[in-house]
Design a protein around this motif. Structure first.
Motif: not given
Length: 306
Positions: A134-148, A169-172, A178-182
């Protein structure tokens, strides 16, 4: 019957507290593939799809597995039914299938060769996401990138979670909820540590290209539901500005199925409330599951807190 969950490990059923793997097992070095399947009404949902992906991942690592589909079904049913009897009629389980490359050849025990295979179960932790339907979740785009993809095929579902651990960890550190979105190295959004990512724009569901992300089983369900509902579904590169300006954003994952995203990097998505397309997808998923997924999560989270 054991008063604790049982585990299948290399041909044996053991009490969970008695199951162990060698310190020389390649799985401790991340050379292992895995699947997580959830139950509805204590029955596995889309088990064959998860087993297909498990075996495909093992093939990518060159791990030979001699279990047939019927063997996997029998093992899974045995482990699930035992634990289901312990958690009561309203409890649900996550089922974890793991295949490792076995023992390091430099330190091989004399009585075992070949892969290490285990199947275990544990109760769903509904409190992790009950309020987010009902409230939704939060995402944060951290410095970490997806492995190519040139370094690691993202379609291999492996036990190596190091970059996701660091990303979350970076997102939080920015948003404790929040959870990380890469992003990938080209600046396109990919996925979260637990699920696939979607935006809605003009009643069209857009999701990152399958070549750059794990082929999520729940993502397949979203695609199937979209087709059933007559909602357009497309794969394409998605940038962060496009996500921030979307009508809706949501993610999918085995445990929670589908959850809305109401903030990315602290900025509200749309009107900051779960959107209509998300609601329609969840309602259709309820029909497939034979229960109200969000209501079950809320009810069981109360039980967990008691």
């Amino acid at each position: 019957m054991s008063a604790e969950p049982i585990v299948y490990l290399n041909g044996e059923y053991l009490a969970a507290s008695q199951a162990s793997v060698s310190l020389a097992d390649w799985g401790l070095h991340g050379v292992a593939v895995t699947e997580m399947t959830r139950t509805f009404g204590q029955r596995c949902f889309r088990l064959d799809d998860h087993l297909d992906r498990l075996n495909a991942s093992a093939d990518q690592l060159g791990i030979a597995v001699d279990l047939l589909r019927d063997d996997w079904h029998k093992i899974t049913k045995t482990v699930v039914n035992h634990h289901a009897a312990l958690v009561g009629e309203t409890g649900e389980l996550m089922v974890n299938h793991v295949i490792s490359a076995g023992l390091n050849s430099m330190n091989t025990a004399p009585n075992h060769s070949g892969p290490t295979i285990y199947v275990r179960t544990f109760p769903l932790q509904f409190s992790r996401w009950a309020a987010k339907y009902q409230n939704g979740q939060h995402l944060v785009v951290p410095e970490m990138r997806q492995i190519p993809t040139e370094c690691l095929n993202p379609r291999i579902k492996s036990r190596n979670r190091l970059h996701w651990y660091l990303a979350d960890r970076q997102a939080r550190e920015i948003d404790t909820d929040a959870s990380a979105l890469l992003l990938d190295l080209q600046g396109h959004l990919t996925e979260t540590s637990a699920g696939n990512f979607f935006i809605v724009r003009e009643n069209t569901i857009l999701t990152p290209r399958h070549e750059a992300t794990l082929g999520g089983i729940s993502r397949m369900v979203v695609r199937d539901i979209a087709q059933f509902l007559g909602v357009s579904y497309e794969e394409q590169n998605i940038t962060l500005p496009e996500a921030l300006s979307a009508d809706e954003v949501f993610t999918s994952s085995t445990g929670y199925c589908v959850l809305p995203v109401t903030k990315i990097d602290g900025q509200p998505i749309g009107d900051g409330q779960p959107g209509a397309v998300y609601q329609r997808i969840l309602e259709t998923w309820n029909m497939m599951a034979g229960l109200d997924i969000a209501a079950q999560a809320v009810e069981q989270s109360v039980v967990e807190s008691q």
